[in-house]
Scaffold this motif. Structure first.
Motif, short mmCIF file in Angstrom:
data_model
loop_
_atom_site.label_atom_id
_atom_site.label_comp_id
_atom_site.label_asym_id
_atom_site.label_seq_id
_atom_site.Cartn_x
_atom_site.Cartn_y
_atom_site.Cartn_z
N HIS A 227 46.30 16.02 0.75
CA HIS A 227 47.05 17.22 0.43
C HIS A 227 46.18 18.42 0.06
CE1 HIS A 227 50.33 14.43 0.59
NE2 HIS A 227 51.21 15.37 0.33
N THR A 228 44.96 18.20 -0.41
CA THR A 228 44.11 19.36 -0.71
C THR A 228 43.80 20.12 0.57
OG1 THR A 228 43.16 18.20 -2.61
CG2 THR A 228 41.94 20.09 -1.75
N LYS A 301 40.39 26.56 -3.62
CA LYS A 301 39.86 26.93 -4.93
C LYS A 301 40.98 27.22 -5.93
CE LYS A 301 35.47 28.94 -3.34
NZ LYS A 301 34.70 30.21 -3.19
N ASN A 302 42.16 27.58 -5.42
CA ASN A 302 43.30 27.86 -6.29
C ASN A 302 44.29 26.70 -6.33
OD1 ASN A 302 44.41 29.85 -8.09
ND2 ASN A 302 46.07 30.14 -6.63
N ASP A 303 43.86 25.54 -5.82
CA ASP A 303 44.73 24.37 -5.82
C ASP A 303 45.00 23.92 -7.25
OD1 ASP A 303 45.40 21.39 -5.67
OD2 ASP A 303 45.34 21.91 -3.54
N LYS A 304 46.26 23.59 -7.54
CA LYS A 304 46.65 23.23 -8.91
C LYS A 304 46.02 21.93 -9.38
CE LYS A 304 51.03 21.42 -7.08
NZ LYS A 304 50.75 21.84 -5.69
N LYS A 305 45.43 21.15 -8.46
CA LYS A 305 44.83 19.88 -8.85
C LYS A 305 43.39 20.03 -9.34
CE LYS A 305 45.70 18.15 -4.74
NZ LYS A 305 46.49 19.24 -4.14
N ASN A 306 42.82 21.22 -9.22
CA ASN A 306 41.42 21.41 -9.59
C ASN A 306 41.20 21.34 -11.09
OD1 ASN A 306 40.77 21.78 -6.91
ND2 ASN A 306 40.81 24.00 -7.00
N ILE A 311 36.35 21.86 -6.50
CA ILE A 311 37.53 21.56 -5.69
C ILE A 311 37.76 20.06 -5.77
CG2 ILE A 311 38.55 21.62 -3.39
CD1 ILE A 311 36.86 24.12 -2.84
N ASN A 312 38.95 19.68 -6.22
CA ASN A 312 39.24 18.30 -6.56
C ASN A 312 39.95 17.58 -5.42
OD1 ASN A 312 39.19 16.12 -8.34
ND2 ASN A 312 41.22 16.58 -9.13
N PHE A 313 39.56 16.35 -5.17
CA PHE A 313 40.15 15.55 -4.10
C PHE A 313 40.53 14.16 -4.60
CE2 PHE A 313 37.64 18.62 -1.77
CZ PHE A 313 38.39 18.87 -0.62
N SER A 327 35.11 15.43 -6.59
CA SER A 327 34.84 16.81 -6.17
C SER A 327 34.00 16.80 -4.89
CB SER A 327 34.11 17.58 -7.27
OG SER A 327 32.86 16.98 -7.55
N ALA A 328 34.10 17.88 -4.15
CA ALA A 328 33.29 18.06 -2.94
C ALA A 328 32.83 19.51 -2.89
CB ALA A 328 34.09 17.72 -1.69
N SER A 329 31.63 19.71 -2.41
CA SER A 329 31.08 21.06 -2.31
C SER A 329 31.69 21.78 -1.11
CB SER A 329 29.57 21.00 -2.14
OG SER A 329 29.23 20.44 -0.88
N GLU A 330 31.55 23.10 -1.09
CA GLU A 330 32.06 23.86 0.06
C GLU A 330 31.37 23.43 1.34
OE1 GLU A 330 32.34 28.11 -0.43
OE2 GLU A 330 32.73 27.92 -2.59
#
Length: 342
Positions: A227-228, A301-306, A311-313, A327-330
């Motif tokens: 979903h991210t 970056k604005n995902d509510k799960k962060n 950035i959270n996965f 987390s994963a880098s850009e």
């Protein structure tokens, strides 16, 4: 799962629940696709239930539509002890549940999901909400329905692409929590799947997870797999005026996030190839250009799960083994999307 009934809505559970409310204070929320089903509800309950009809589609899942629902309820002097029936797919159950949860600080509602996506995911678990501009499900609350009635007879009228959209969430449940369920779903030809068995399986998996973590502080985050990336892709296509069904975004997200899992060394070649081959056999890939990637990353970056600045996965350690708060880098995200696009 609590208050979820799988079977015909003609069974006693539905009428028993309905009978505890003042008939004049029951109202249905439908769209043009589900309004005809109201005739069946009238026959079952022997009550002529008024309805608020909304336009269908994700592009109407916003606070303006909810405000129209609130106004209609207010104009009709709808009381706090009433009951709202959300009759439709995921957009109706998400938005109708949010309107009910916030009107007069909360009135009861039930969900009658009419799509596979709603039966296995959107209508169960208590998440309600709307999109905000092109941010998916940015505004919402968690409030359980008084009852959810999953009647697979509704699925007989669905086009295949709607079934495929819902099936994405089914596959997600197997990938994060039950390898045998995933194998059944991917080894059985799509046309031979038993939908009641599928709904029962997904309700069981999601129900166990939600019961342990109703407010998504921990294990419920497993359900965010795919979903991210998927929500960012949906936002992109909404921005471009070419929306995609939710499940197709989730499939793209699961593929990209499986690649991130592989690149991080969380899964081996065997699991990676098995997952990718299974999803690619069922779904076509969606075009994502190199120019699309910066937009998607900004949405992530604005995902509510962060949490914090990362950035959270939810990722995978195997089939049936999800792992959250990863987390994963850009750079890792960009590399995985580029792999998907090729």
């Amino acid at each position: 799962m609590k208050n979820v009934h799988i079977g015909s809505i003609t069974e006693d559970h539905f009428n028993q629940l309905i009978s505890t409310y003042d008939p004049s204070q029951i109202i249905a929320i439908v769209d043009e696709n589900t309004a005809p089903y109201l005739d069946e509800i009238h026959l079952i309950t022997d009550i002529n239930i008024d309805a608020i009809q909304l336009p269908s589609g994700e592009n109407h899942k916003n606070i303006q539509t909810v405000a129209a629902i609130w106004k209609d309820l207010t104009d009709n002097q709808f009381r706090r002890d009433g009951l709202i029936i959300n009759l439709g797919g995921g957009v109706i159950t998400d938005m109708g549940g949010f309107a009910a949860a916030t009107y007069k600080r909360g009135v009861d509602f039930i969900n009658i999901p009419t799509t596979l996506l709603a039966m296995v995911d959107a209508a169960i678990g208590g998440k309600t909400g709307v999109d905000f501009f092109d941010f998916k499900n940015q505004i919402g609350v968690i409030k359980e329905a008084e009852g959810v009635f999953c009647d697979v007879a509704f699925l007989g009228s669905l086009p295949k692409e709607e079934l495929m959209s819902g099936f994405a969430e089914v596959l997600k449940h197997g990938l994060v929590a039950d390898s045998k369920y995933f194998d059944y779903c991917t080894y059985t030809p799509f046309e031979e799947l038993k939908w009641e068995k599928i709904v029962e399986g997904s309700v069981r998996i999601k129900g166990e997870i939600v019961a342990e973590d109703p407010f998504e502080k921990g294990r419920r985050k497993l359900l965010n797999f795919g979903h991210t990336i998927g929500h960012a892709l949906e936002s992109l296509r909404l921005e471009q005026g070419n929306p995609i069904l939710h499940g197709f975004g989730v499939v793209a997200g699961m593929l990209v996030e499986t690649k991130i899992s592989f690149d991080k060394g969380l899964i081996n070649d065997h699991y990676f190839n098995k997952i990718v081959n299974a999803l690619d056999q069922l779904y076509d890939r969606i075009t994502i250009t190199s120019n699309d990637i910066p937009f998607m990353i900004e949405r992530m970056k604005n995902d509510k799960k962060n949490h914090n600045d990362s950035i959270n996965f939810t990722l995978l350690e195997g089939i049936g083994k999800g792992i959250f708060n990863q987390s994963a880098s850009e750079e890792e995200i960009q590399r995985a999307i580029q792999w998907y696009s090729k």
